[in-house]
Motif scaffolding. Sequence first.
Motif, PDB file in Angstrom:
ATOM      1  N   ASN A  30       0.813  -1.218   0.000  1.00 38.83           N
ATOM      2  CA  ASN A  30       0.000   0.000   0.000  1.00 38.83           C
ATOM      3  C   ASN A  30       0.846   1.267   0.000  1.00 38.83           C
ATOM      4  O   ASN A  30       0.319   2.364  -0.203  1.00 38.83           O
ATOM      5  N   TYR A  31       2.136   1.117   0.265  1.00 41.98           N
ATOM      6  CA  TYR A  31       2.984   2.271   0.532  1.00 41.98           C
ATOM      7  C   TYR A  31       3.976   2.559  -0.585  1.00 41.98           C
ATOM      8  O   TYR A  31       4.582   1.658  -1.149  1.00 41.98           O
ATOM      9  N   GLU A  99       1.485   6.659   2.267  1.00 41.24           N
ATOM     10  CA  GLU A  99       0.382   6.198   1.421  1.00 41.24           C
ATOM     11  C   GLU A  99      -0.013   7.338   0.505  1.00 41.24           C
ATOM     12  O   GLU A  99      -0.259   8.448   0.966  1.00 41.24           O
TER      13      GLU A  99
END
Length: 123
Positions: A30-31, A99
Amino acid sequence: VQLQASGGGLVQAGGSLRLSCAASGRTFSNYFMGWFRQAPGKEREFVAVVSWSGGRTYYAGSVKGRFTISRDNAKNTVYLQMNSLKPEDTAVYYCAAYEGLELRYSQYQYNYWGQGTQVTVSS
């Protein structure tokens, strides 16, 4: 997300090192992941960033063509391959994460930081 950087050391000018940053705690993919560095007496500066998929990267001009950032989402790890090292690359290197949807190079836009790993390049 917790970040743990490793791989620093002492190397002669012209040599290579590969830094690693292992992530844990949340979904790594997600990062966006970045590397920064801080030399003695200087401010922390941006080095490189990679998107969540690894498909997009951006480098500081001082390292472009010599350093390569990459990631392995299966291993929750981001790498910084450093070639043709110069004495001016000497610094503490930090990995960081955020994010988002776009590549960022300001340290103030990164939410998570690992401890640093020392890189020393001798002339």
